[in-house]
Scaffold this motif. Structure first.
Motif, mmCIF file in Angstrom:
data_model
loop_
_atom_site.group_PDB
_atom_site.id
_atom_site.type_symbol
_atom_site.label_atom_id
_atom_site.label_comp_id
_atom_site.label_asym_id
_atom_site.label_seq_id
_atom_site.Cartn_x
_atom_site.Cartn_y
_atom_site.Cartn_z
ATOM 1 N N LEU A 120 0.829 -1.208 0.000
ATOM 2 C CA LEU A 120 0.000 0.000 0.000
ATOM 3 C C LEU A 120 0.859 1.253 0.000
ATOM 4 N N ASN A 121 1.966 1.228 0.748
ATOM 5 C CA ASN A 121 2.859 2.380 0.792
ATOM 6 C C ASN A 121 3.479 2.670 -0.573
ATOM 7 N N MET A 122 3.746 1.620 -1.342
ATOM 8 C CA MET A 122 4.388 1.807 -2.636
ATOM 9 C C MET A 122 3.393 2.234 -3.718
ATOM 10 N N LYS A 123 2.220 1.605 -3.744
ATOM 11 C CA LYS A 123 1.265 1.878 -4.816
ATOM 12 C C LYS A 123 0.418 3.121 -4.548
ATOM 13 N N TYR A 124 0.024 3.307 -3.288
ATOM 14 C CA TYR A 124 -0.868 4.418 -2.956
ATOM 15 C C TYR A 124 -0.290 5.189 -1.766
ATOM 16 N N PRO A 125 0.765 5.963 -1.986
ATOM 17 C CA PRO A 125 1.412 6.640 -0.853
ATOM 18 C C PRO A 125 0.509 7.638 -0.139
ATOM 19 N N ARG A 126 -0.366 8.322 -0.894
ATOM 20 C CA ARG A 126 -1.256 9.286 -0.244
ATOM 21 C C ARG A 126 -2.283 8.586 0.641
ATOM 22 N N VAL A 127 -2.818 7.471 0.135
ATOM 23 C CA VAL A 127 -3.764 6.709 0.951
ATOM 24 C C VAL A 127 -3.067 6.154 2.188
ATOM 25 N N ALA A 128 -1.834 5.657 2.026
ATOM 26 C CA ALA A 128 -1.082 5.122 3.162
ATOM 27 C C ALA A 128 -0.807 6.208 4.194
ATOM 28 N N LYS A 129 -0.478 7.405 3.727
ATOM 29 C CA LYS A 129 -0.225 8.504 4.653
ATOM 30 C C LYS A 129 -1.481 8.862 5.433
ATOM 31 N N PHE A 130 -2.633 8.870 4.744
ATOM 32 C CA PHE A 130 -3.896 9.176 5.422
ATOM 33 C C PHE A 130 -4.232 8.109 6.455
ATOM 34 N N ILE A 131 -4.021 6.825 6.094
ATOM 35 C CA ILE A 131 -4.330 5.739 7.021
ATOM 36 C C ILE A 131 -3.434 5.802 8.258
ATOM 37 N N LYS A 132 -2.167 6.210 8.071
ATOM 38 C CA LYS A 132 -1.261 6.298 9.214
ATOM 39 C C LYS A 132 -1.634 7.432 10.158
ATOM 40 N N THR A 133 -2.223 8.507 9.630
ATOM 41 C CA THR A 133 -2.625 9.628 10.481
ATOM 42 C C THR A 133 -4.024 9.452 11.048
#
Length: 325
Positions: A120-133
């Motif tokens: 997820l971090n590689m393919k969708y970095p913006r989504v991964a960033k949102f999920i982490k926050t």
């Protein structure tokens, strides 16, 4: 059902004690489950499946008691019962109880798994960033809900507020006894939330300033913008690729001011990295203060965004290079 409204609403102290009791039993059940699994399957297996173990214990505890419409052990301890404020103070329906079990167990597990997913971090970095926050925002919302509970006395849990679940007590109200007030705790929580808001704004402004400096450096040097420490790019301090960098002896560590060969063997034995079990090289510190090899903690953080020692959230962008330890 006509007699239900005659029962008084549970006092704050009863709700708090019930919640503490439930947390104790869930923690005790998880500890016993981990002890059994550790003895059968080993520590490494348990470390790999720790999130699934926590999910299983919560499902067993809340599924057995709430799924059957019974009181939890904490509610039984304080003589309180749940009722639905959306259904005329009736006992919660099967649909509401199922929603309570699901919201109390699965969201935290799903977010933790997604946040640690390298794909997820590689393919969708913006989504991964949102999920982490997102867990941060959920924690803030839970604190706001708790502050409201201390001030008004309703809905100790954010999930129960969303589902409209409150508690009634079987203990009659005594008009001559004034129940304890927790308003001061609500005010202190509000002050803490205000402090977190101010700190977040300051951190956002500092990050914006650092990004601006990184862009200026990229425009000037013709390289991609990155993180900076004291106006110097992090790549100047630790220009390493954790995936390909081979292991090296501590004597060849060029990123330390220490003369490793002059350190006594008894002291060097305490400089081991807890991940590779070798003497640390390219040492760095996490936000929680634990020391690791740069390669080891970066490789770990890409798979699991938490400190391997204390399980505090791990942000690879906030690793601090260490030169004198």
């Amino acid at each position: 059902m006509a007699g239900l409204p005659s029962f008084p609403r549970a006092q704050q102290a009863q709700t708090i004690r019930a919640n503490q009791r439930d947390l104790y039993h869930v923690s005790s059940l998880r500890e016993q489950t981990e002890n059994v699994l550790r003895s059968w399957l080993g520590t490494r297996w348990l470390t790999r499946w720790d999130k699934e173990t926590a999910l299983l214990t919560k499902l067993v505890y809340y599924g057995v008691v709430l799924g059957r419409g019974n009181q939890t052990l904490g509610e039984e301890y304080t003589d309180i019962w749940q009722y639905s404020s959306f259904e005329d103070k009736a006992p919660p329906s099967d649909r509401i109880r199922s929603a309570l079990i699901f919201l109390s167990t699965f969201p935290s597990y799903i977010l933790a798994k997604w946040a640690a997913s390298p794909r997820l971090n590689m393919k969708y970095p913006r989504v991964a960033k949102f999920i982490k926050t997102l867990p941060l925002y959920i924690d803030v919302a839970a604190e706001v809900n708790l502050a409201i509970f201390y001030l008004k006395g309703t809905y100790h849990d954010l999930t129960k507020r969303l589902l409209g679940l409150q508690h009634m007590s079987s203990i009659p109200e005594d008009p001559h006894v004034r129940p304890p007030s927790y308003s001061l705790l609500g005010v202190l929580l509000a002050v803490r939330l205000l402090y977190r808001l101010v700190s977040h704004i300051q951190s956002w402004r500092e990050d914006t300033l650092l990004q601006g400096k990184g862009k200026q450096h990229a425009d000037r040097e013709g390289v991609a913008p990155g993180l900076f420490i004291d106006e110097k790019p992090v790549s100047d301090f630790l220009d390493l690729d954790p995936a390909n960098e081979p292991a090296k002896p501590a004597e060849e560590d060029e990123r330390t001011i220490l003369d490793v060969t002059a350190i006594p063997d008894t002291v060097r034995a305490g400089r081991n990295c807890t991940l590779c079990l070798e003497e640390r090289t390219d040492s760095c510190s996490t936000e929680c203060g634990h020391l690791f090899c740069w390669n080891c903690i970066v490789g770990w953080g890409r798979e699991k965004a938490e400190c391997p020692l204390c399980r505090q959230s791990l942000n690879l962008a906030r690793l601090l290079p260490i030169y004198n330890l």
